[in-house]
Design a protein around this motif. Structure first.
Motif, PDB file in Angstrom:
ATOM      1  N   GLU A   1     -11.655  15.589 -14.050  1.00 16.50           N
ATOM      2  CA  GLU A   1     -12.081  15.118 -15.380  1.00 16.50           C
ATOM      3  C   GLU A   1     -12.416  16.279 -16.308  1.00 16.50           C
ATOM      4  OE1 GLU A   1     -15.152  12.259 -14.620  1.00 16.50           O
ATOM      5  OE2 GLU A   1     -13.688  10.795 -13.886  1.00 16.50           O
ATOM      6  N   THR A   2     -13.054  17.313 -15.761  1.00 21.38           N
ATOM      7  CA  THR A   2     -13.400  18.479 -16.589  1.00 21.38           C
ATOM      8  C   THR A   2     -12.131  19.142 -17.124  1.00 21.38           C
ATOM      9  OG1 THR A   2     -15.345  18.817 -15.224  1.00 21.38           O
ATOM     10  CG2 THR A   2     -14.692  20.667 -16.587  1.00 21.38           C
ATOM     11  N   LEU A   3     -11.136  19.300 -16.251  1.00 17.02           N
ATOM     12  CA  LEU A   3      -9.890  19.938 -16.695  1.00 17.02           C
ATOM     13  C   LEU A   3      -9.125  19.028 -17.656  1.00 17.02           C
ATOM     14  CD1 LEU A   3      -8.771  21.607 -13.351  1.00 17.02           C
ATOM     15  CD2 LEU A   3      -9.626  22.772 -15.385  1.00 17.02           C
ATOM     16  N   ARG A   4      -9.213  17.735 -17.404  1.00 13.88           N
ATOM     17  CA  ARG A   4      -8.527  16.790 -18.303  1.00 13.88           C
ATOM     18  C   ARG A   4      -9.122  16.892 -19.712  1.00 13.88           C
ATOM     19  NH1 ARG A   4      -8.743  11.693 -15.522  1.00 13.88           N
ATOM     20  NH2 ARG A   4      -6.745  12.096 -14.539  1.00 13.88           N
ATOM     21  N   ALA A   5     -10.437  17.031 -19.770  1.00 15.78           N
ATOM     22  CA  ALA A   5     -11.101  17.139 -21.078  1.00 15.78           C
ATOM     23  C   ALA A   5     -10.649  18.407 -21.812  1.00 15.78           C
ATOM     24  CB  ALA A   5     -12.615  17.133 -20.894  1.00 15.78           C
ATOM     25  N   LYS A   6     -10.236  19.423 -21.046  1.00 14.61           N
ATOM     26  CA  LYS A   6      -9.778  20.670 -21.682  1.00 14.61           C
ATOM     27  C   LYS A   6      -8.294  20.615 -22.046  1.00 14.61           C
ATOM     28  CE  LYS A   6     -12.914  23.706 -19.106  1.00 14.61           C
ATOM     29  NZ  LYS A   6     -12.930  24.783 -18.093  1.00 14.61           N
ATOM     30  N   GLY A   7      -7.600  19.557 -21.609  1.00 12.80           N
ATOM     31  CA  GLY A   7      -6.198  19.420 -21.998  1.00 12.80           C
ATOM     32  C   GLY A   7      -5.209  19.411 -20.847  1.00 12.80           C
ATOM     33  N   ALA A   8      -5.700  19.375 -19.608  1.00 16.25           N
ATOM     34  CA  ALA A   8      -4.763  19.248 -18.481  1.00 16.25           C
ATOM     35  C   ALA A   8      -4.321  17.787 -18.378  1.00 16.25           C
ATOM     36  CB  ALA A   8      -5.433  19.680 -17.183  1.00 16.25           C
ATOM     37  N   VAL A   9      -3.057  17.598 -18.045  1.00 14.56           N
ATOM     38  CA  VAL A   9      -2.537  16.237 -17.861  1.00 14.56           C
ATOM     39  C   VAL A   9      -2.080  16.127 -16.408  1.00 14.56           C
ATOM     40  CG1 VAL A   9      -0.776  14.574 -18.569  1.00 14.56           C
ATOM     41  CG2 VAL A   9      -1.783  16.127 -20.264  1.00 14.56           C
ATOM     42  N   PHE A  10      -2.659  15.189 -15.688  1.00 15.12           N
ATOM     43  CA  PHE A  10      -2.346  15.053 -14.263  1.00 15.12           C
ATOM     44  C   PHE A  10      -1.283  13.983 -14.080  1.00 15.12           C
ATOM     45  CE2 PHE A  10      -6.405  17.050 -14.532  1.00 15.12           C
ATOM     46  CZ  PHE A  10      -6.339  18.025 -13.557  1.00 15.12           C
ATOM     47  N   VAL A  11      -0.222  14.340 -13.362  1.00 14.97           N
ATOM     48  CA  VAL A  11       0.858  13.386 -13.095  1.00 14.97           C
ATOM     49  C   VAL A  11       1.161  13.408 -11.597  1.00 14.97           C
ATOM     50  CG1 VAL A  11       1.910  13.664 -15.392  1.00 14.97           C
ATOM     51  CG2 VAL A  11       2.660  15.136 -13.518  1.00 14.97           C
ATOM     52  N   GLU A  12       1.728  12.314 -11.112  1.00 10.19           N
ATOM     53  CA  GLU A  12       2.055  12.281  -9.675  1.00 10.19           C
ATOM     54  C   GLU A  12       3.466  12.787  -9.412  1.00 10.19           C
ATOM     55  OE1 GLU A  12       0.223  11.979  -6.880  1.00 10.19           O
ATOM     56  OE2 GLU A  12      -1.362  12.042  -8.388  1.00 10.19           O
ATOM     57  N   GLU A  13       4.346  12.583 -10.382  1.00  9.22           N
ATOM     58  CA  GLU A  13       5.747  12.961 -10.170  1.00  9.22           C
ATOM     59  C   GLU A  13       6.199  13.957 -11.226  1.00  9.22           C
ATOM     60  OE1 GLU A  13       7.204  12.180  -7.521  1.00  9.22           O
ATOM     61  OE2 GLU A  13       5.748  10.674  -6.889  1.00  9.22           O
ATOM     62  N   LEU A  14       7.079  14.832 -10.807  1.00  2.76           N
ATOM     63  CA  LEU A  14       7.618  15.832 -11.728  1.00  2.76           C
ATOM     64  C   LEU A  14       8.368  15.168 -12.896  1.00  2.76           C
ATOM     65  CD1 LEU A  14       7.413  18.889 -11.424  1.00  2.76           C
ATOM     66  CD2 LEU A  14       9.777  18.870 -10.617  1.00  2.76           C
ATOM     67  N   SER A  15       8.949  13.984 -12.607  1.00  4.60           N
ATOM     68  CA  SER A  15       9.705  13.290 -13.661  1.00  4.60           C
ATOM     69  C   SER A  15       8.796  12.889 -14.827  1.00  4.60           C
ATOM     70  CB  SER A  15      10.418  12.057 -13.081  1.00  4.60           C
ATOM     71  OG  SER A  15       9.487  11.278 -12.369  1.00  4.60           O
ATOM     72  N   ASP A  16       7.488  12.897 -14.608  1.00  5.28           N
ATOM     73  CA  ASP A  16       6.559  12.575 -15.704  1.00  5.28           C
ATOM     74  C   ASP A  16       6.216  13.797 -16.555  1.00  5.28           C
ATOM     75  OD1 ASP A  16       6.402   9.952 -14.812  1.00  5.28           O
ATOM     76  OD2 ASP A  16       4.788  10.423 -13.398  1.00  5.28           O
ATOM     77  N   VAL A  17       6.755  14.962 -16.182  1.00  3.37           N
ATOM     78  CA  VAL A  17       6.485  16.179 -16.960  1.00  3.37           C
ATOM     79  C   VAL A  17       7.589  16.326 -18.010  1.00  3.37           C
ATOM     80  CG1 VAL A  17       6.291  18.698 -16.859  1.00  3.37           C
ATOM     81  CG2 VAL A  17       5.399  17.299 -14.977  1.00  3.37           C
ATOM     82  N   PRO A  18       7.222  16.465 -19.292  1.00  3.22           N
ATOM     83  CA  PRO A  18       8.265  16.630 -20.321  1.00  3.22           C
ATOM     84  C   PRO A  18       8.985  17.968 -20.184  1.00  3.22           C
ATOM     85  CG  PRO A  18       6.058  16.382 -21.318  1.00  3.22           C
ATOM     86  CD  PRO A  18       5.864  16.471 -19.841  1.00  3.22           C
ATOM     87  N   ASP A  19      10.226  18.028 -20.672  1.00  9.34           N
ATOM     88  CA  ASP A  19      10.998  19.272 -20.600  1.00  9.34           C
ATOM     89  C   ASP A  19      10.226  20.419 -21.241  1.00  9.34           C
ATOM     90  OD1 ASP A  19      13.059  18.101 -19.322  1.00  9.34           O
ATOM     91  OD2 ASP A  19      14.261  17.736 -21.125  1.00  9.34           O
ATOM     92  N   GLY A  20      10.262  21.553 -20.564  1.00  5.27           N
ATOM     93  CA  GLY A  20       9.680  22.770 -21.142  1.00  5.27           C
ATOM     94  C   GLY A  20       8.182  22.912 -20.965  1.00  5.27           C
ATOM     95  N   ALA A  21       7.497  21.875 -20.434  1.00  2.00           N
ATOM     96  CA  ALA A  21       6.028  21.936 -20.344  1.00  2.00           C
ATOM     97  C   ALA A  21       5.574  22.798 -19.170  1.00  2.00           C
ATOM     98  CB  ALA A  21       5.463  20.530 -20.193  1.00  2.00           C
ATOM     99  N   VAL A  22       4.528  23.570 -19.394  1.00  2.00           N
ATOM    100  CA  VAL A  22       3.959  24.382 -18.310  1.00  2.00           C
ATOM    101  C   VAL A  22       3.425  23.436 -17.229  1.00  2.00           C
ATOM    102  CG1 VAL A  22       2.092  25.976 -17.701  1.00  2.00           C
ATOM    103  CG2 VAL A  22       3.405  26.316 -19.814  1.00  2.00           C
ATOM    104  N   THR A  23       3.797  23.721 -15.986  1.00  2.00           N
ATOM    105  CA  THR A  23       3.516  22.804 -14.879  1.00  2.00           C
ATOM    106  C   THR A  23       2.834  23.554 -13.735  1.00  2.00           C
ATOM    107  OG1 THR A  23       5.532  21.616 -15.460  1.00  2.00           O
ATOM    108  CG2 THR A  23       4.614  21.162 -13.278  1.00  2.00           C
ATOM    109  N   VAL A  24       1.741  23.004 -13.270  1.00  3.31           N
ATOM    110  CA  VAL A  24       1.014  23.622 -12.159  1.00  3.31           C
ATOM    111  C   VAL A  24       1.162  22.724 -10.935  1.00  3.31           C
ATOM    112  CG1 VAL A  24      -1.265  24.391 -11.345  1.00  3.31           C
ATOM    113  CG2 VAL A  24      -0.655  24.667 -13.766  1.00  3.31           C
ATOM    114  N   PHE A  25       1.499  23.337  -9.798  1.00  2.00           N
ATOM    115  CA  PHE A  25       1.513  22.592  -8.531  1.00  2.00           C
ATOM    116  C   PHE A  25       0.128  22.688  -7.915  1.00  2.00           C
ATOM    117  CE2 PHE A  25       6.290  23.698  -7.867  1.00  2.00           C
ATOM    118  CZ  PHE A  25       6.653  22.671  -8.715  1.00  2.00           C
ATOM    119  N   SER A  26      -0.363  21.603  -7.330  1.00  2.00           N
ATOM    120  CA  SER A  26      -1.748  21.564  -6.847  1.00  2.00           C
ATOM    121  C   SER A  26      -1.956  22.437  -5.612  1.00  2.00           C
ATOM    122  CB  SER A  26      -2.153  20.123  -6.527  1.00  2.00           C
ATOM    123  OG  SER A  26      -1.645  19.748  -5.267  1.00  2.00           O
ATOM    124  N   ALA A  27      -3.217  22.643  -5.262  1.00  2.00           N
ATOM    125  CA  ALA A  27      -3.591  23.512  -4.138  1.00  2.00           C
ATOM    126  C   ALA A  27      -3.009  23.033  -2.807  1.00  2.00           C
ATOM    127  CB  ALA A  27      -5.112  23.580  -4.022  1.00  2.00           C
TER     128      ALA A  27
END
Ligand code: SF4
Length: 317
Positions: free
Chosen positions: A48-74
């Motif tokens: 929630e803290t990271l979401r408030a700063k602008g992180a968007v959590f998705v379950e599938e890569l297909s939910d990430v828009p083209d060109g968006a910076v993407t972090v893989f979880s720990a």
């Protein structure tokens, strides 16, 4: 006066600190949104803290828009996910804990040597899904000694095993013993794939339970290592509860209790431990002590890919 005994060590491990830092720095550098595949670590407050700063959590890569910076979880991801991200040219920062990556490397090595590979872990946990998907060829997943007995593998086959990093040390020993009892040629890392943070927190919670009437574990129900800590309390005959923060404290748990043992899973921030102490203190006068224990100093380097992200400040200049 009620005593609150704190476990040492407890809470954040090096892999969790690194993963959160990666999302924070990516947000600082490129601005919101930064997409994170799966919860960066299994803790609602952190997410929630990271979401408030602008992180968007998705379950599938297909939910990430083209060109968006993407972090893989720990927890790590399967090769398929890495390949799909590369095929789309997504700028990826991999926050997989280096100790999880080490297990992947070890597993591949065993397979290359022609050994039958067994992964000891919990089916469906994202780390296990990632590890299974990081190793080409067959990997047999087992979670109990009974599942070892049912493995469709010949008794004289060369068997090697790797483990999920957040398992209960004792349960894992029992599964390794079952492998050694059934197969003639077994190699593997003792319980060393269970990471230092998990091992240290499990040892500390045993010390804690020897002195406490009640065990409280701060951590989310999805957090594998937090759940194992609660189970250890239960095995040691102490009423043991997992709670997200102080708001989940049930006053009835404290009835007749003189010493509360308090610890936190590797993904739970210290401020949540403090919120539990505050919730107890709102009901009873308390003294707080920390048990002697290991001081952890391990730190992991941040991935170089972070440096390669375009800086929004530079872009604006
Ligand atoms: Fe890494 Fe262990 Fe922390 Fe998981 S619990 S992130 S494996 S250090």
């Amino acid at each position: 006066m009620m005593k609150v005994l704190l476990a040492q060590p407890r809470g954040f491990c090096a892999g969790v600190i690194r993963a959160i830092d990666i999302v924070d720095r990516a947000l600082d550098k490129v601005g919101a949104p930064v997409f994170v595949r799966h919860e960066i670590v299994h803790n609602r407050h952190v997410v929630e803290t990271l979401r408030a700063k602008g992180a968007v959590f998705v379950e599938e890569l297909s939910d990430v828009p083209d060109g968006a910076v993407t972090v893989f979880s720990a927890h790590g991801v399967a090769r398929e996910v890495e390949k799909a991200a590369a095929a789309r040219g997504l700028p990826v920062i991999d926050a997989t804990c280096p100790l999880v990556t080490k297990v992947h490397v070890q597993g591949r090595k065993y397979v290359r040597r022609g050994r039958v590979l067994v992964l000891i872990g919990h089916a469906g946990h994202p780390e296990v899904v990632g590890t299974l998907g990081q190793i080409e060829g067959e990997v047999h997943l087992v979670g109990t000694p009974e599942e070892v007995a049912a493995l469709p593998v010949a008794e004289d086959a060369p068997v090697s095993y790797i483990t999920q990093t957040t398992l209960a040390v004792d349960d894992t020993r029992a599964i390794i013993a079952a492998l050694r009892a059934r197969f003639a040629d077994v190699t593997g890392p003792d319980t060393a794939d269970i990471c230092y943070a998990t091992q240290n927190r499990q040892a500390a919670v045993r010390d804690l339970c020897a002195q406490a009437d009640l065990l409280l574990v701060v951590g989310s129900s999805k957090s594998s290592n937090s759940r194992r800590l609660r189970e250890i309390g239960e095995e040691m005959g102490k009423p043991s509860y997992l709670l997200d923060d102080g708001s989940e404290l049930d006053p009835a748990w404290l009835d007749g209790v003189r010493t509360v043992g308090l610890t936190a899973g590797a993904s739970a921030p210290e401020e949540l431990v403090q919120s539990v102490i505050a919730a107890i203190a709102a009901l009873h006068p308390v003294t707080v002590e920390t048990l002697d224990g290991i001081e952890e100093t391990l730190q992991f380097r941040l991935p170089p890919a972070l440096d390669r992200l375009p800086s929004r400040n530079r872009a604006a200049a």
